[in-house]
Scaffold this motif. Structure first.
Motif, PDB file in Angstrom:
ATOM      1  N   PRO A  38       0.741  -1.174   0.016  1.00  0.00           N
ATOM      2  CA  PRO A  38       0.301  -0.033   0.027  1.00  0.00           C
ATOM      3  C   PRO A  38       0.902   1.234  -0.032  1.00  0.00           C
ATOM      4  O   PRO A  38       2.094   1.142  -0.162  1.00  0.00           O
ATOM      5  CB  PRO A  38      -0.884  -0.134   1.397  1.00  0.00           C
ATOM      6  CG  PRO A  38       0.155  -0.950   2.342  1.00  0.00           C
ATOM      7  CD  PRO A  38       1.044  -1.734   1.255  1.00  0.00           C
ATOM      8  N   HIS A  39       0.379   2.121   0.210  1.00  0.00           N
ATOM      9  CA  HIS A  39       0.909   3.529   0.012  1.00  0.00           C
ATOM     10  C   HIS A  39       1.944   3.744   1.392  1.00  0.00           C
ATOM     11  O   HIS A  39       2.015   2.860   2.394  1.00  0.00           O
ATOM     12  CB  HIS A  39       0.070   4.706   0.291  1.00  0.00           C
ATOM     13  CG  HIS A  39      -0.887   5.128   1.253  1.00  0.00           C
ATOM     14  ND1 HIS A  39      -0.277   5.260   2.435  1.00  0.00           N
ATOM     15  CD2 HIS A  39      -2.081   4.965   1.507  1.00  0.00           C
ATOM     16  CE1 HIS A  39      -1.379   5.586   3.418  1.00  0.00           C
ATOM     17  NE2 HIS A  39      -2.520   5.087   2.722  1.00  0.00           N
ATOM     18  N   ILE A  96       2.892  10.245  -1.258  1.00  0.00           N
ATOM     19  CA  ILE A  96       2.511   9.011  -0.378  1.00  0.00           C
ATOM     20  C   ILE A  96       2.598   7.707  -1.106  1.00  0.00           C
ATOM     21  O   ILE A  96       3.033   6.627  -0.636  1.00  0.00           O
ATOM     22  CB  ILE A  96       1.063   9.290   0.081  1.00  0.00           C
ATOM     23  CG1 ILE A  96       0.783   8.359   1.324  1.00  0.00           C
ATOM     24  CG2 ILE A  96       0.055   9.061  -0.972  1.00  0.00           C
ATOM     25  CD1 ILE A  96      -0.144   8.531   2.228  1.00  0.00           C
ATOM     26  N   ALA A  97       2.634   7.936  -2.540  1.00  0.00           N
ATOM     27  CA  ALA A  97       2.736   6.828  -3.437  1.00  0.00           C
ATOM     28  C   ALA A  97       3.843   6.790  -4.658  1.00  0.00           C
ATOM     29  O   ALA A  97       3.739   6.261  -5.786  1.00  0.00           O
ATOM     30  CB  ALA A  97       1.420   6.512  -4.322  1.00  0.00           C
ATOM     31  N   ARG A 129      -2.306  16.326  -4.597  1.00  0.00           N
ATOM     32  CA  ARG A 129      -1.549  15.247  -4.337  1.00  0.00           C
ATOM     33  C   ARG A 129      -1.341  15.005  -2.836  1.00  0.00           C
ATOM     34  O   ARG A 129      -1.465  15.860  -2.197  1.00  0.00           O
ATOM     35  CB  ARG A 129      -0.117  15.030  -5.149  1.00  0.00           C
ATOM     36  CG  ARG A 129       0.050  15.314  -6.600  1.00  0.00           C
ATOM     37  CD  ARG A 129       1.268  15.455  -7.116  1.00  0.00           C
ATOM     38  NE  ARG A 129       1.259  15.596  -8.506  1.00  0.00           N
ATOM     39  CZ  ARG A 129       1.111  16.687  -9.197  1.00  0.00           C
ATOM     40  NH1 ARG A 129       0.901  17.963  -8.379  1.00  0.00           N
ATOM     41  NH2 ARG A 129       1.218  16.962 -10.607  1.00  0.00           N
ATOM     42  N   SER A 130      -1.242  13.561  -2.588  1.00  0.00           N
ATOM     43  CA  SER A 130      -1.199  13.325  -1.442  1.00  0.00           C
ATOM     44  C   SER A 130       0.455  13.096  -0.921  1.00  0.00           C
ATOM     45  O   SER A 130       1.105  12.435  -1.693  1.00  0.00           O
ATOM     46  CB  SER A 130      -1.783  11.655  -0.723  1.00  0.00           C
ATOM     47  OG  SER A 130      -3.204  12.245  -0.934  1.00  0.00           O
ATOM     48  N   TYR A 131       0.720  13.882   0.142  1.00  0.00           N
ATOM     49  CA  TYR A 131       2.234  14.056   0.555  1.00  0.00           C
ATOM     50  C   TYR A 131       2.300  13.630   2.136  1.00  0.00           C
ATOM     51  O   TYR A 131       1.645  13.677   2.914  1.00  0.00           O
ATOM     52  CB  TYR A 131       2.641  15.505   0.354  1.00  0.00           C
ATOM     53  CG  TYR A 131       3.325  15.344  -0.834  1.00  0.00           C
ATOM     54  CD1 TYR A 131       4.853  15.506  -0.871  1.00  0.00           C
ATOM     55  CD2 TYR A 131       2.746  15.313  -2.108  1.00  0.00           C
ATOM     56  CE1 TYR A 131       5.580  15.671  -2.315  1.00  0.00           C
ATOM     57  CE2 TYR A 131       3.387  15.760  -3.508  1.00  0.00           C
ATOM     58  CZ  TYR A 131       4.896  15.640  -3.426  1.00  0.00           C
ATOM     59  OH  TYR A 131       5.486  15.800  -4.671  1.00  0.00           O
ATOM     60  N   ALA A 154      10.034   0.922   1.432  1.00  0.00           N
ATOM     61  CA  ALA A 154      10.148  -0.267   0.751  1.00  0.00           C
ATOM     62  C   ALA A 154       9.423  -0.215  -0.752  1.00  0.00           C
ATOM     63  O   ALA A 154       8.647   0.411  -0.773  1.00  0.00           O
ATOM     64  CB  ALA A 154       9.112  -1.257   1.675  1.00  0.00           C
ATOM     65  N   ASN A 155       9.929  -1.146  -1.416  1.00  0.00           N
ATOM     66  CA  ASN A 155       9.370  -1.193  -2.729  1.00  0.00           C
ATOM     67  C   ASN A 155       9.331  -2.527  -3.089  1.00  0.00           C
ATOM     68  O   ASN A 155      10.311  -3.691  -3.211  1.00  0.00           O
ATOM     69  CB  ASN A 155      10.718  -0.539  -3.598  1.00  0.00           C
ATOM     70  CG  ASN A 155       9.880  -0.260  -5.000  1.00  0.00           C
ATOM     71  OD1 ASN A 155       9.223  -0.974  -5.673  1.00  0.00           O
ATOM     72  ND2 ASN A 155      10.524   0.814  -5.730  1.00  0.00           N
ATOM     73  N   ALA A 156       8.039  -3.036  -3.624  1.00  0.00           N
ATOM     74  CA  ALA A 156       7.678  -4.300  -3.932  1.00  0.00           C
ATOM     75  C   ALA A 156       7.956  -4.516  -5.287  1.00  0.00           C
ATOM     76  O   ALA A 156       7.969  -5.722  -5.882  1.00  0.00           O
ATOM     77  CB  ALA A 156       6.274  -4.461  -3.902  1.00  0.00           C
TER      78      ALA A 156
END
Length: 390
Positions: free
Chosen positions: A125-126, A172-173, A224-226, A342-344
């Motif tokens: 998720p974000h 956030i994303a 945008r979400s920050y 973290a990065n999937a």
């Protein structure tokens, strides 16, 4: 480019097939990460594993096929044909626009609602939810920087007062270090905004005061979400940013393994050490020893290693099965380790600096894990068929 493609005919002696989800575009090569996908193809052929790249929106429900791209050694290019939807897919989509992201998401949901598709690597998720999840693990809480959602100019002004008139803001994303901003207010009241644009080009803005800087930043953020975090001093003795990238991957038995940890050194004047922003990779231990001494450097490397196993297990418990996770850590001037992201869908360029075999393992392990899943699926199908025949 024609819209009709020949149907590829499989036979009983065909190798296993692993699908690679890509964002197909009208260009050559037809998708991002061409070099990485070609490397997967070379490794796959040695392991009797066939690699088929496809965009999720090319799936045709009527016949269950996709427009699949395979590498033709004789022609030295990617060729396309209609092929059966692979049972297991490895997500390496890199949508560039909001519309493309939406198209990928909707198409993949449609496939999963109508087939038994198995995703090799799940999604995270974000960033806010990731931080919240990891902060609930006692041993990790001290590694998570204070984090809050940006809710407009007043929220940032309050943050600046609480954290030494500095802030680090990131989408956030977001990914690859794009659209991040470092906010610094000086003692004389002037302020600086330093960061990276959506195309990863750096920018530097001087403002006469806090209010002017916040107003400019708020217009830039828009809808945008920050997230806001303290502006940690994650720089080496030369003043350039640096961090650690750990690559965690599953082995054939589905157990987490540490493929390697590399240091990433940011370009001079940059706010991040991300390789997409002009950074370079270096051996982790040598970099840490040069900054903190050999003993302290080894201790930090061990701390990052232990944290990586805990984080990988914790994220999988909270958000579902993963095949690999890239984990980024910063180390401040006092030698304190901080978890950053973290990065999937991690990149693996830095692994060439992570020790002998790390770069090779970084490409091989997703295929090894995929084959173990394909074997389990085949075994399960055979057992079900045997039961049905009785």
């Amino acid at each position: 480019m024609p819209d009709i493609f020949p149907v590829f005919k499989f036979n009983s002696a065909a190798p296993d097939v692993l699908g690679i989800l890509v964002s197909e575009r009208d260009m050559l090569p037809p998708f991002a990460e061409n070099a990485f996908l070609r490397r997967l193809d070379r490794i796959g052929k040695k392991r009797n594993l066939r690699i088929v790249a496809f965009a999720p929106w090319t799936w045709d429900r009527r016949d269950g096929t996709v427009k699949g791209w395979t590498w033709a050694d004789g022609e030295n290019r990617w060729v396309s044909s209609r092929q059966p939807l692979p049972a297991v897919v490895y997500d390496r989509t890199w949508p560039e626009t909001d519309d493309e992201k939406r198209r990928c998401r909707v198409a993949l949901r449609r496939i999963r609602e109508n087939t038994k598709l198995t995703l090799l690597n799940g999604r995270l998720p974000h960033k806010g939810k990731v931080y919240e999840s990891l902060a609930a693990i006692g041993t990790l809480r001290k590694l998570i920087p204070p984090t809050a959602l940006y809710r407009g100019p007043d929220s940032l002004s309050e943050w600046l007062d609480a954290y030494g008139r500095t802030a680090f803001l990131k989408p956030i994303a977001g990914s690859k270090g794009r659209r991040v901003v470092a906010f610094t207010e000086r003692r004389d009241g002037t302020a600086t905004l330093t960061g990276r644009l959506n195309d990863n080009r750096p920018f530097h803005i001087e403002a006469a005061n806090r209010q002017e800087a916040i107003a400019r930043l708020d217009r830039w953020i828009g809808e945008r979400s920050y997230l806001m975090q303290p502006l940690l001093e994650l720089r080496n003795e030369e003043g350039d940013p640096f961090d650690l990238r750990a690559l965690m991957q599953k082995d054939a038995d589905g157990r987490w393994t540490l493929t390697g940890i590399a240091a990433r050194l940011g370009a001079p004047g940059s706010v991040t050490a991300n390789l997409h922003g002009g950074g370079t990779a270096a051996p982790a231990l040598a970099t840490l020893a040069r900054q903190f001494g050999d003993v302290r450097g080894r201790k930090l490397l061990r701390q990052a290693t232990d944290a990586s196993f805990t984080i990988a297990s914790g994220l999988e418990t909270s958000f579902g099965r993963m095949a690999e996770i890239g984990l980024d850590y910063g180390i401040d001037r006092n030698g304190k380790l901080w978890f950053l992201e973290a990065n999937a869908k991690p990149g693996r360029s830095a692994m060439a600096s992570a020790g002998a075999g790390a770069a090779r393992a970084a490409a091989e392990r997703p295929l090894i894990y995929a084959q173990s899943i394909l074997l389990r699926l085949a075994t399960t199908d055979n057992r079900q068929s045997a039961c049905a025949d009785r």
